[in-house]
Enzyme design. Structure first.
Site, short mmCIF file in Angstrom:
data_model
loop_
_atom_site.label_atom_id
_atom_site.label_comp_id
_atom_site.label_asym_id
_atom_site.label_seq_id
_atom_site.Cartn_x
_atom_site.Cartn_y
_atom_site.Cartn_z
N GLU A 177 0.78 -1.26 -0.07
CA GLU A 177 0.12 -0.24 0.01
C GLU A 177 0.95 1.25 -0.01
OE1 GLU A 177 -3.09 0.50 -0.42
OE2 GLU A 177 -3.77 -1.50 -0.54
N TYR A 213 -6.36 6.73 4.21
CA TYR A 213 -6.65 5.76 3.27
C TYR A 213 -5.69 4.41 3.48
CZ TYR A 213 -5.52 3.00 -0.65
OH TYR A 213 -5.56 1.81 -1.54
N ASP A 252 -9.66 5.34 -2.09
CA ASP A 252 -8.50 5.96 -3.05
C ASP A 252 -9.06 6.92 -4.31
OD1 ASP A 252 -9.30 4.04 -4.83
OD2 ASP A 252 -7.32 3.22 -5.32
#
Length: 344
Positions: free
Chosen positions: A60, A143, A161
């Site tokens: 990520e 996020y 996102d």
């Protein structure tokens, strides 16, 4: 496959940019995207069932503002080299930056190592399970925290996102693209689409749908399974009044920062032979005609080539000094007297 329609849907204010959505439409979109994802998902390695929470966190961080095609080889290399937070925590920072390679925004690598140290030293090597706990780690925003909590630990979170936001805004608000960043109102509105069951598939699926079908440029509207529902399609696909700001690269300080970092990475790569892994600051800033030839003997061929590439970008020594000072302040470079290197 049956997914329960959410009871969280609530009427929007008349002036709200986020419209009320009927539960039947919420149910339809969930069903369609989850079913699509089952057959269309890319076989990304961090989606494997046995992927650790740490490996998902690394993926990520690497994927922020970076195409998956560039991330995958670096991710595989990192997970082989540093499979646990403790491994990365103990790694030399210079090697961490070098192996970040050309993913861009190298401060992400520093924050990731800081997070690894917290996890290894304070959390017994265990990646936090909830989004709230994950946000306490260095460099982890809302996020990333929501994504890791969902994909690594199965927490029901709202993962927003750019891809997810674009899909929902087009489908239900009829706009080409969302605002620059999500606020609380958008997060609450988007939460109604996350099902109680299969929420991991929803979060991954709608993200993938935005990456492969409802793309920012040249969306595949003709083959989209939701085109009959899409408010943007019904409105004639109007262009957004606010065009996204494109980040220039050529000639910017970002390009020059990257070129200086390339010099330091090359010097570090050549360390261990007869070369040192630091470079005299005069080699960056002095006019070519005044450089002491003995200084050139302290660097290797790769470093010399990287240095020439950097010098081709600008002859402004004051600008280069400013860039170097900023890299030192950011922790991306270390200065020892009149020499510069990657931080150790």
């Amino acid at each position: 496959m049956t997914h329960r329609a959410s009871a969280e849907s609530s009427p929007s204010r008349p002036d709200s940019p986020f419209p009320t959505v009927a539960n039947t439409d919420i149910h339809r979109v969930r069903e369609t995207i989850i079913t699509w994802f089952d057959s269309a998902a890319r076989p990304l390695p961090w989606r494997d069932a046995d992927t650790s929470a740490w490996a998902i966190l690394v993926s990520e961080i690497m994927s922020q503002q970076t195409p998956v095609a560039r991330v995958e080889p670096r991710w595989r290399e990192w997970m082989q080299k540093w499979p646990t937070p403790a491994d990365l925590a103990q790694a030399p920072t210079a090697e961490v930056l070098q192996r970040w390679d050309r993913l861009g925004y190298p401060r992400r690598a520093l924050r990731l190592q800081e997070a690894a140290r917290v996890i290894a030293e304070e959390l017994d090597g265990q990646v936090p399970q909830t989004a709230e706990e994950l946000e306490r780690l260095p460099g982890i925003g809302s996020y990333t925290a929501a994504a890791v909590a969902s994909f690594a630990h199965g927490e029901r979170t709202t993962v927003l996102d750019t891809n997810v936001r674009r899909v929902l805004i087009r489908l239900f608000a009829g706009r080409d693209r969302p605002s620059a960043s999500p606020g609380r109102a958008e997060t609450q509105w988007a939460g109604q689409f996350v099902p109680e069951a299969d929420h991991m598939k929803w979060n991954a699926g709608v993200m993938e749908f935005g990456a492969l079908v409802c793309t920012a440029k040249n969306p595949r509207c003709q083959t989209c399974p939701l085109k009959d529902l899409c408010a943007w399609q019904k409105a004639g696909r109007p262009a957004s009044a606010n065009r996204p700001k494109t980040q220039k690269w050529a000639g910017t300080d970002r390009q020059l920062r990257g070129a200086v970092m390339d010099v330091l990475k090359s010097a570090h790569t050549e360390a261990g032979t007869e070369f040192r892994d630091s470079v005299a600051i005069d080699l960056f800033t002095a006019p070519t005609t005044t450089i002491d030839p003995d200084l050139l003997d302290t660097i290797g061929l790769r470093t010399s080539a990287a240095l020439q590439t950097m010098r081709d970008l600008t002859a402004d020594s004051d600008r280069i000094k400013r860039i170097i000072n900023a890299l030192v302040v950011d922790g991306l470079a270390a200065q020892q007297k009149e020499r510069l290197s990657l931080p150790q």
